[in-house]
Motif scaffolding. Structure first.
Motif, PDB file in Angstrom:
ATOM      1  N   PHE A 174     -83.528  66.965 -27.407  1.00  0.00           N
ATOM      2  CA  PHE A 174     -84.121  67.874 -27.940  1.00  0.00           C
ATOM      3  C   PHE A 174     -83.198  68.616 -29.080  1.00  0.00           C
ATOM      4  CE2 PHE A 174     -87.697  69.621 -25.701  1.00  0.00           C
ATOM      5  CZ  PHE A 174     -87.659  68.700 -24.552  1.00  0.00           C
ATOM      6  N   PHE A 201     -80.848  73.599 -20.367  1.00  0.00           N
ATOM      7  CA  PHE A 201     -81.763  72.480 -19.771  1.00  0.00           C
ATOM      8  C   PHE A 201     -81.093  71.925 -18.259  1.00  0.00           C
ATOM      9  CE2 PHE A 201     -84.827  71.614 -22.838  1.00  0.00           C
ATOM     10  CZ  PHE A 201     -84.228  72.079 -24.135  1.00  0.00           C
ATOM     11  N   SER A 260     -79.706  76.400 -25.080  1.00  0.00           N
ATOM     12  CA  SER A 260     -78.473  75.746 -25.040  1.00  0.00           C
ATOM     13  C   SER A 260     -78.572  74.504 -24.018  1.00  0.00           C
ATOM     14  CB  SER A 260     -77.232  76.310 -24.873  1.00  0.00           C
ATOM     15  OG  SER A 260     -77.313  76.704 -23.627  1.00  0.00           O
ATOM     16  N   LEU A 280     -91.662  68.302 -27.917  1.00  0.00           N
ATOM     17  CA  LEU A 280     -92.854  68.278 -26.993  1.00  0.00           C
ATOM     18  C   LEU A 280     -93.987  67.616 -27.588  1.00  0.00           C
ATOM     19  CD1 LEU A 280     -92.449  71.321 -24.537  1.00  0.00           C
ATOM     20  CD2 LEU A 280     -91.507  68.944 -23.943  1.00  0.00           C
ATOM     21  N   ILE A 315     -89.372  65.039 -19.094  1.00  0.00           N
ATOM     22  CA  ILE A 315     -90.068  66.194 -19.632  1.00  0.00           C
ATOM     23  C   ILE A 315     -91.218  66.702 -19.034  1.00  0.00           C
ATOM     24  CG2 ILE A 315     -91.676  66.175 -21.993  1.00  0.00           C
ATOM     25  CD1 ILE A 315     -89.183  65.349 -22.843  1.00  0.00           C
ATOM     26  N   LEU A 329     -70.709  74.293 -27.795  1.00  0.00           N
ATOM     27  CA  LEU A 329     -70.702  75.778 -27.771  1.00  0.00           C
ATOM     28  C   LEU A 329     -69.957  76.290 -26.879  1.00  0.00           C
ATOM     29  CD1 LEU A 329     -72.175  78.176 -28.967  1.00  0.00           C
ATOM     30  CD2 LEU A 329     -74.064  77.855 -27.132  1.00  0.00           C
ATOM     31  N   ARG A 343     -92.694  79.143 -20.601  1.00  0.00           N
ATOM     32  CA  ARG A 343     -91.796  78.289 -19.812  1.00  0.00           C
ATOM     33  C   ARG A 343     -90.361  78.288 -20.944  1.00  0.00           C
ATOM     34  NH1 ARG A 343     -89.690  75.877 -15.486  1.00  0.00           N
ATOM     35  NH2 ARG A 343     -88.855  73.847 -15.977  1.00  0.00           N
ATOM     36  N   ARG A 373     -70.139  80.684 -16.165  1.00  0.00           N
ATOM     37  CA  ARG A 373     -70.724  81.384 -17.341  1.00  0.00           C
ATOM     38  C   ARG A 373     -71.926  82.429 -16.764  1.00  0.00           C
ATOM     39  NH1 ARG A 373     -73.504  80.092 -22.218  1.00  0.00           N
ATOM     40  NH2 ARG A 373     -73.992  78.414 -21.007  1.00  0.00           N
ATOM     41  N   SER A 399     -71.128  69.705 -25.334  1.00  0.00           N
ATOM     42  CA  SER A 399     -71.381  71.117 -25.433  1.00  0.00           C
ATOM     43  C   SER A 399     -70.188  71.669 -26.335  1.00  0.00           C
ATOM     44  CB  SER A 399     -71.570  71.849 -24.190  1.00  0.00           C
ATOM     45  OG  SER A 399     -72.774  71.830 -23.871  1.00  0.00           O
ATOM     46  N   LEU A 416     -96.212  77.216 -23.010  1.00  0.00           N
ATOM     47  CA  LEU A 416     -95.044  76.606 -23.156  1.00  0.00           C
ATOM     48  C   LEU A 416     -94.134  77.645 -23.734  1.00  0.00           C
ATOM     49  CD1 LEU A 416     -96.098  73.151 -24.490  1.00  0.00           C
ATOM     50  CD2 LEU A 416     -95.087  73.631 -22.628  1.00  0.00           C
ATOM     51  N   HIS A 464     -96.833  76.905 -13.692  1.00  0.00           N
ATOM     52  CA  HIS A 464     -96.393  78.138 -14.725  1.00  0.00           C
ATOM     53  C   HIS A 464     -97.774  78.163 -15.569  1.00  0.00           C
ATOM     54  CE1 HIS A 464     -92.109  78.577 -15.191  1.00  0.00           C
ATOM     55  NE2 HIS A 464     -92.162  77.251 -14.010  1.00  0.00           N
ATOM     56  N   GLN A 517     -78.356  74.409 -30.397  1.00  0.00           N
ATOM     57  CA  GLN A 517     -79.133  75.268 -29.819  1.00  0.00           C
ATOM     58  C   GLN A 517     -80.425  74.927 -30.410  1.00  0.00           C
ATOM     59  OE1 GLN A 517     -78.621  78.439 -28.032  1.00  0.00           O
ATOM     60  NE2 GLN A 517     -76.541  77.837 -27.890  1.00  0.00           N
ATOM     61  N   LEU A 521     -89.309  69.106 -17.113  1.00  0.00           N
ATOM     62  CA  LEU A 521     -88.826  70.204 -18.091  1.00  0.00           C
ATOM     63  C   LEU A 521     -90.006  71.410 -18.616  1.00  0.00           C
ATOM     64  CD1 LEU A 521     -86.511  68.988 -20.787  1.00  0.00           C
ATOM     65  CD2 LEU A 521     -88.173  70.730 -21.464  1.00  0.00           C
ATOM     66  N   CYS A 522     -91.069  70.563 -18.674  1.00  0.00           N
ATOM     67  CA  CYS A 522     -92.295  71.696 -19.034  1.00  0.00           C
ATOM     68  C   CYS A 522     -92.572  72.377 -17.888  1.00  0.00           C
ATOM     69  CB  CYS A 522     -93.606  70.781 -19.415  1.00  0.00           C
ATOM     70  SG  CYS A 522     -93.023  70.141 -20.866  1.00  0.00           S
ATOM     71  N   GLY A 523     -92.175  71.997 -16.701  1.00  0.00           N
ATOM     72  CA  GLY A 523     -92.572  72.727 -15.562  1.00  0.00           C
ATOM     73  C   GLY A 523     -94.128  73.044 -15.564  1.00  0.00           C
ATOM     74  N   PHE A 559     -88.200  73.184 -30.100  1.00  0.00           N
ATOM     75  CA  PHE A 559     -88.717  72.494 -28.530  1.00  0.00           C
ATOM     76  C   PHE A 559     -89.965  72.163 -28.567  1.00  0.00           C
ATOM     77  CE2 PHE A 559     -88.721  73.403 -24.013  1.00  0.00           C
ATOM     78  CZ  PHE A 559     -89.661  73.777 -23.431  1.00  0.00           C
TER      79      PHE A 559
END
Lengths: 808, 195
Positions: free
Chosen positions: B70, B51, B47, B87, A492, A664, B34, A749, A662, B31, A501, B77, A495-497, B83
């Protein structure tokens, strides 16, 4: 094994003493064997008057010995070897290092050797003179610090770091110096000969922070990265700061009176020194980077440039009496980023190894000499002074941290709480580097200093011991679940980077723009090639990976095989196994040794003495790719899936490869992939994992029409099944169906939809290049590895992370 | 991207998220930027591929599961609210929250909810039980290649044995919480979000 190293040590010690003793005796007379290369012009001419009448004119000596010629390098080598053997010895005796840190053990050995030498009435080799130290021994350590410094966190915290380093050092040195001076005034302690300036001088040395000590400390205290980076940076800068302060005080010590203009000049000088160091570092760093751009044909000497340029930076800075430490650090940081992109993987590895090796040697030697010299020099031991120094050092450090933190916390986004502050203060203990600094001075007072610093280093030992707590015997549950949570948290966090940022345009962003536009063009060999799969792929040691896969992965089955799952369901209840205490302990052992560690953002954190460890990263990535590979193979031979796989089998990851269902991308492609629909409809939920596999392989075969890249994939696909048919049966029980790795289609893609980074295009292109001769089983790996941008950057270990941080 | 971010996120939305999750205004905007930087498709949702593009997640042994967490059940999605909701579990538990009137619903970052999040990493089929094979799966992910299946199986058995109080060879959420009662979950599952 154990006794061997000890024995060897002793032998060396004795040998050393003997040789050093012997050479003294032999110095006075020339040996006979010198005959062949003496000044004597005509050895055969007997009749001529001879300039050296005492030489024998006899037969050709068959066996000669000329010690004086090789004396210096020989002794040096022996010392280095001795120190290194001790180091080996410590690692063999694992238990000792638990109790005492390695540095202190080295000091101990040094003490012993020093004792021996003292009793034999020998002088230690005069290698630890100021010049030698500064020119040779300090350099690798500093280079190591700079090279392996995590750049991104560092730059984000540079303000804090500087604050602590500079102001902290000032505070500490002035505080300690003044207090010691006050103490000296008391007649009781018989120290009145030490005046203010000398005290300040001493204090400035004492107050420096040594990153080596810090790392020891932080293995125990659970520290977060912020603290770590501040301490680390502070340690680095404190070298520089200390040097400046020291020279300033030394200068002031010689002046009869101090007026305000001098103080002002001192401040100005400090800035000159600091900024000059940075500038020189940058200059040489860029030169090195630029040079590395052209070395593609002379790869063997690539590492040389790194070392030579940093050494040059150091020397030139010394020439101008600017902070050479800063120069090297900045040079290393700059250089590393560009050079590592330009240079081949082997050179990269070589550079790292050599840097680490030199640094370790230097450090070992310094500690060793600390011990030797302690005994062999004449010392004055004044208990009071030493004790008070210790006391004040701790006191002022603690106070300093408190005050400084209070002041700076409002400016920081992540603030330091009390626990952090304690860590900061605690990390401020001294270590080897500053000791050596002290030793290079040469007057009376400094012998006291010698002892104090030695004792401070020793004191460190016991503190570390105290803080080491016993690990409670956690239950297995706790061990597993806490590790899960740690991984989760890391994920996490990434992910939040959060690193860097910011919502606005920061100096980092503008630097990044500048970097991309100008610097990279000039300094990098090929701006595009780097993050592409080609170079990454080459850098991945294919052989290693193949071996790893074929041996271990073949044996590792997925989580329960389908069969066993069914069995489990049939069994009403498993008979409860009894676990003995030894079993449990063994389990703890297995878990603690084999569970993947969470990624260390700060590479130097794990161990100062070893290279950043990327084997874990590699293993995880390889497992992912192996599972993808297997799933792809499975794909070609899909049958009707067994219907009774529970849903829980859906999300495999890593063992079973990454699996994310996935739907999608599936849907997106289904229009182009009739087969997908068929397969999908056949095994919707149970084989969802395999369903998710479909897009991958199918996608690629479809892609092959679009791009030449995949053409070769299709062609290599048929090759695979034949080789892996035997696998497929097992694969097919369903348990081994691996999840797929979505990044592959993602990359596709991406490549089609949007090219936001050069990498994507390069991936497709370069795969084409690479593909013409893929090793059989590797085709999908190729693609997968390539497609994954993550794979790109990750396979060059954690240091890459800092590179990426510059890039993202 | 920074400026674009703030225009796309409306004030009401920020307020909503703030109320639901407890993040501060600046944290939400940060955030959000981000989020948008991850959202390569620029359609306001993320999607799974988005990630997976994060390299650090690729080398996280539990990366896929984390990503999966998530996405609500069955969806592919996730929008910004979702999101943030996820978090929010990782916000540190603040002391002053305990002092105020306890909110009507338990905040997302309460200890229980944190543990529930971790529990759901194991329990994929959402039957509120961690079965042996679910546990094995996660163990397999977290452990290097040198461990044989048997050893792993024994470890899993032992884990269940320690935790299982009602004898159903699965770990329920209550049992999970009990086992971890001494662990400082708040610290282990909290991230200091930048202001």
């Amino acid at each position: 094994m154990r006794t061997n190293s000890g024995v060897i040590c002793m032998i060396f010690v004795l040998f050393l003493c003997c040789t050093t003793g012997k050479c003294k005796l032999e110095e006075t007379k020339p040996t006979n064997s010198v005959s062949l290369d003496t000044v004597k012009p005509h050895p055969n001419d007997i009749g001529e008057p001879q300039p050296y009448p005492e030489e024998e004119q006899g037969k050709l000596p068959v066996f000669t010995m000329n010690y004086s010629r090789i004396q210096i390098p020989f002794e040096f080598t022996l010392w280095v070897l001795l120190a290194s053997f001790s180091k080996i010895g410590f690692h063999i005796y694992q238990k000792i290092t638990i109790w005492i840190p390695e540095s202190c053990l080295l000091i101990g050995i040094g003490l012993i050797v020093g004792g021996i030498m003292y009793s034999v009435k020998e002088e230690p080799p005069a290698v630890l003179s100021s010049d030698v130290f500064f020119l040779y021994m300090l350099l690798p350590i500093v280079l190591d610090n700079g090279y392996f410094m995590p750049t991104r966190p560092f730059f984000e915290n540079v303000g804090t770091v500087l604050w602590y380093a500079v102001v902290g050092a000032l505070w500490n040195s002035i505080g300690i110096g003044l207090s010691l001076f006050a103490i000296c005034q008391f007649e009781v302690f018989d120290l009145q000969d030490i005046n203010l300036q000398e005290n300040l001088l001493f204090a400035s040395i004492i107050s420096a922070v040594d990153p080596v000590a810090v790392l020891n400390v932080f293995e125990d205290v659970g520290v977060n990265e912020q603290i770590y980076i501040v301490i680390f940076g502070e340690g680095l800068f404190s070298d520089a700061v200390t040097v400046v302060l020291y020279s300033m005080f030394a200068f002031l010590a010689n002046m009869p009176a101090i007026d305000s203009i001098d103080v002002f000049l001192g401040v100005a000088r400090f800035f000159v020194v600091g900024i000059g160091g940075v500038l020189f570092g940058l200059l040489f760093g860029f030169m090195a980077a630029f040079t590395s751009r052209f070395t593609s044909r002379v790869q063997e000497i690539e590492p040389l440039f790194v070392f030579m340029f940093s050494y040059l930076a150091y020397l030139v800075a010394e020439l101008f009496a600017i902070s050479s430490v800063m120069a090297i650090i900045i040079c290393a940081i700059t250089m590393k980023y560009y050079v590592e992109e330009n240079v081949s993987q082997r050179s990269c590895t070589t550079i790292r190894h050599v840097v680490k090796m030199l640094a370790t040697i230097s450090e070992t030697l310094i500690f060793f000499f600390l011990g030797v010299v302690t005994i062999t020099t004449v010392h004055e031991w004044n208990w009071a002074y030493i004790l008070f120094t210790l006391l004040f050092a701790f006191l002022w450090r603690g106070l300093g941290i408190l005050v400084l933190t209070q002041i700076i916390n409002p400016f920081r986004t992540i603030q330091f709480n009390l626990k952090d502050q304690f860590g900061l203060a605690y990390g401020g203990l001294r270590g080897a580097i500053c000791f050596a600094l002290v030793f290079t001075l040469g007057d009376t007072i400094n012998r006291r200093n010698l002892f104090v610093t030695a004792s401070v280093s020793f004191a460190k030992v016991f503190y570390i011991k105290i803080r080491r707590t016993n690990k409670d015997l956690n239950t297995i549950n706790v061990e597993i679940h806490t590790r899960t949570m740690e991984h989760l948290l890391c994920g996490i966090d990434d992910l939040c980077g959060q690193w860097g940022h910011y919502t606005g345009k920061t100096s980092r962003d503008s630097f990044k723009m500048f970097n991309d536009r100008f610097l990279r063009r000039i300094l990098l060999r090929d701006r595009k090639a780097e993050s592409s799969i080609v170079s990454m792929y080459k850098k991945l040691e294919l052989q290693n990976a193949i071996e790893l896969l074929d041996t271990t992965m073949g044996d590792i089955s997925a989580a329960p095989s389908l069969l066993s799952l069914q069995d489990e369901k049939k069994e009403a209840s498993r008979p409860k196994k009894k676990f003995k205490a030894t079993d449990i302990r063994k389990m703890h052992d297995i878990l603690s040794k084999n569970m993947y560690r969470i990624r260390q953002r700060t590479t130097a954190f794990t161990s100062k003495y070893s290279l950043p460890d990327d084997s874990q990263t590699r293993e995880i990535l390889i497992r992912r790719h192996a599972s993808i590979r297997r799933s792809l193979r499975a794909e070609n031979f899909r049958e009707q899936p067994a219907q009774n796989i529970s849903k829980s089998l859906r999300y495999y990851s890593l063992q079973p490869g990454g699996n994310l269902d996935s739907a999608l991308p599936l849907r997106r492609r289904s229009h182009a992939i009739p087969e997908v629909d068929r397969l999908r409809s056949s095994g919707v939920s149970p084989r969802s994992s395999s369903r998710s596999l479909i897009p991958m392989s199918k996608l690629n075969t479809i892609e092959e029409k679009r791009s030449p890249v995949e053409a070769s994939v299709a062609s290599t696909h048929p090759l695979e099944p034949s080789s892996t048919e035997d696998h497929l049966d097992e694969v097919f029980t369903g348990s081994r169906v691996r999840g797929r790795r979505a990044p592959v289609p993602a990359a596709r893609r991406r490549g089609q939809n949007r090219v936001d980074e050069d990498e994507d295009e390069n991936i497709s292109e370069s795969q084409g290049e690479e593909r013409h001769l893929p090793p059989r089983g590797w085709a999908p790996e190729n693609r997968d590895l390539g497609a994954n941008e993550a794979g790109n950057s990750l396979l060059r270990p954690s240091s890459l992370r800092s590179q990426r941080s510059w890039r993202t | 991207m920074g400026s674009r971010a703030s225009t796309l996120l409306r004030e009401e939305e920020i307020e909503e998220i703030k109320k639901e999750t407890g993040f501060s205004h600046s944290q939400i905007t940060r955030l959000y930027s981000r989020f948008t930087s991850l959202d390569k498709g620029e359609n306001g949702t993320l999607s799974r591929e988005d990630f997976q593009r994060i390299p650090e997640l690729a080398i996280n042994p539990l990366g896929d599961r984390i990503i999966n967490a998530f996405f609500p059940e069955g969806e592919d999605q996730v929008n910004f609210k979702g999101f943030m909701r996820t978090l929010a579990h990782f916000r540190p538990i603040e002391d002053n929250e305990k002092n105020k009137n306890p909110p009507a619903t338990e905040p997302l970052n309460s200890r229980t909810n944190k543990l529930l999040f971790a529990f759901r990493l194991y329990d994929l089929d959402r039957d509120d039980k961690i079965s042996r094979d679910e546990l094995l799966q996660v163990l397999r992910m977290m452990v290097g290649v040198n461990i044989s299946d048997d050893q792993l199986g024994s470890i899993a058995d032992r884990t269940i044995q320690e935790a299982d109080t009602n004898g159903d060879t699965c770990i329920s959420f209550q049992e999970f919480m009990k086992v971890l009662e001494k662990v400082d979950v708040e610290q282990k599952m909290s991230i200091r979000f930048l202001h």
